[in-house]
Enzyme design. Structure first.
Site: not given
Length: 288
Positions: A167, A236
């Site tokens: 991911k 992030k």
């Protein structure tokens, strides 16, 4: 029909939980704020505490980041999951995924990682791509629930944290595409070519697909509010990409530049709360 727990009803989680309700499951939902819980209860779900949700036959969580996951999935809470399987669908660090798998095992519970690809409207429509990894029997056990939430489940092996690393790598590619669109739009706009026309050219010729079509349109129209994926979450993900790369001995050449772009966007009052695709404005506005 099974009892299903769902923790985290943010922009993504509420649509995913709704898909499970619509599939006929008895869904126990928890969220920090009560508004999304009330909406799901009206749809047929049951409000629950964190331990009550984790005690369901199978439970899922879709929380914002590593910190949120650790605050909710505490050792005390995990005791309620004994004999059950929990699926973390958030985009968390592979290192945290490894720790969580260990903590769930200590609590006598199974663990599966299943982060997703898609924006909130895709989640609501049940069209997510789901990246699933973990012991084959556990993934097989939760597969019907995942299929209710997505159009395809990609099985990525028995190491749960591999799904989180994949991911991260996918999001790293998306960030590159958005930055490339922003830089090339900045160049062509200054030559008098409308951004809408240029991004349509990209999407309709050599760069077809969800990213160039979807984010190209958003960038051309500067439609960054409300954000489908917050700028801070994009930063992030760059941090996670840095961690994954370091763990396997890769030194990405473009990563430092992308970090500078996100830092510039987050320092700009107009961009810091925008969709992550607003990194395109760093080039358009000469913010570096």
């Amino acid at each position: 029909m099974s009892t299903v727990g769902f923790l985290g009803l943010g922009k993504m989680g509420r649509g995913m939980a709704a898909r499970l309700v619509d599939a006929g499951h008895d869904v126990r939902v928890w969220n920090r704020s009560t508004g999304p819980v009330d909406d799901l209860v009206d749809r047929g779900a049951t409000a629950a505490s964190v331990p009550e949700a984790l005690a369901a036959d199978v439970s899922f969580s879709m929380l914002a980041n590593d910190e949120a996951v650790q605050e909710v999935l505490t050792p005390a809470a995990l005791a309620s999951a004994s004999g059950r399987i929990h699926v973390v669908m958030a985009s968390i660090s592979p290192a945290l995924a490894d720790r969580l798998e260990h903590h769930f095992a200590e609590a006598g519970a199974g663990y599966v990682a299943a982060p997703v690809l898609g924006r909130p409207e895709v989640a609501a429509a049940g069209q997510l791509n789901i990246l699933a990894a973990g012991p084959a029997d556990r993934v097989q056990a939760v597969l019907p629930y995942l299929e209710a939430m997505g159009k395809r489940v990609w099985r990525l092996g028995e190491t749960a944290s591999a799904a989180n690393a994949v991911k991260v790598a996918v999001n790293y590619n998306i960030i590159h595409a958005m930055q490339a669109i922003g830089e090339s739009v900045a160049m062509t706009e200054r030559l008098g070519v409308p951004a809408e026309e240029f991004t349509e050219l990209l999407a309709q010729t050599l760069f077809g697909g969800v990213v160039y079509g979807g984010y190209g349109r958003i960038i051309a129209e500067e439609s960054y509010h409300p954000p489908g994926f917050h700028m801070g979450l994009g930063r992030k993900d760059l941090g996670l990409a840095e961690e994954v790369a370091a763990s396997v001995g890769v030194s990405p050449a473009t990563l430092p530049g992308l970090i500078r772009v996100f830092e510039a966007a987050l320092a700009d009052a107009d961009l810091q709360d925008a969709d992550w695709s607003a990194i395109a404005e760093v080039s358009r506005r000469d913010l570096l």
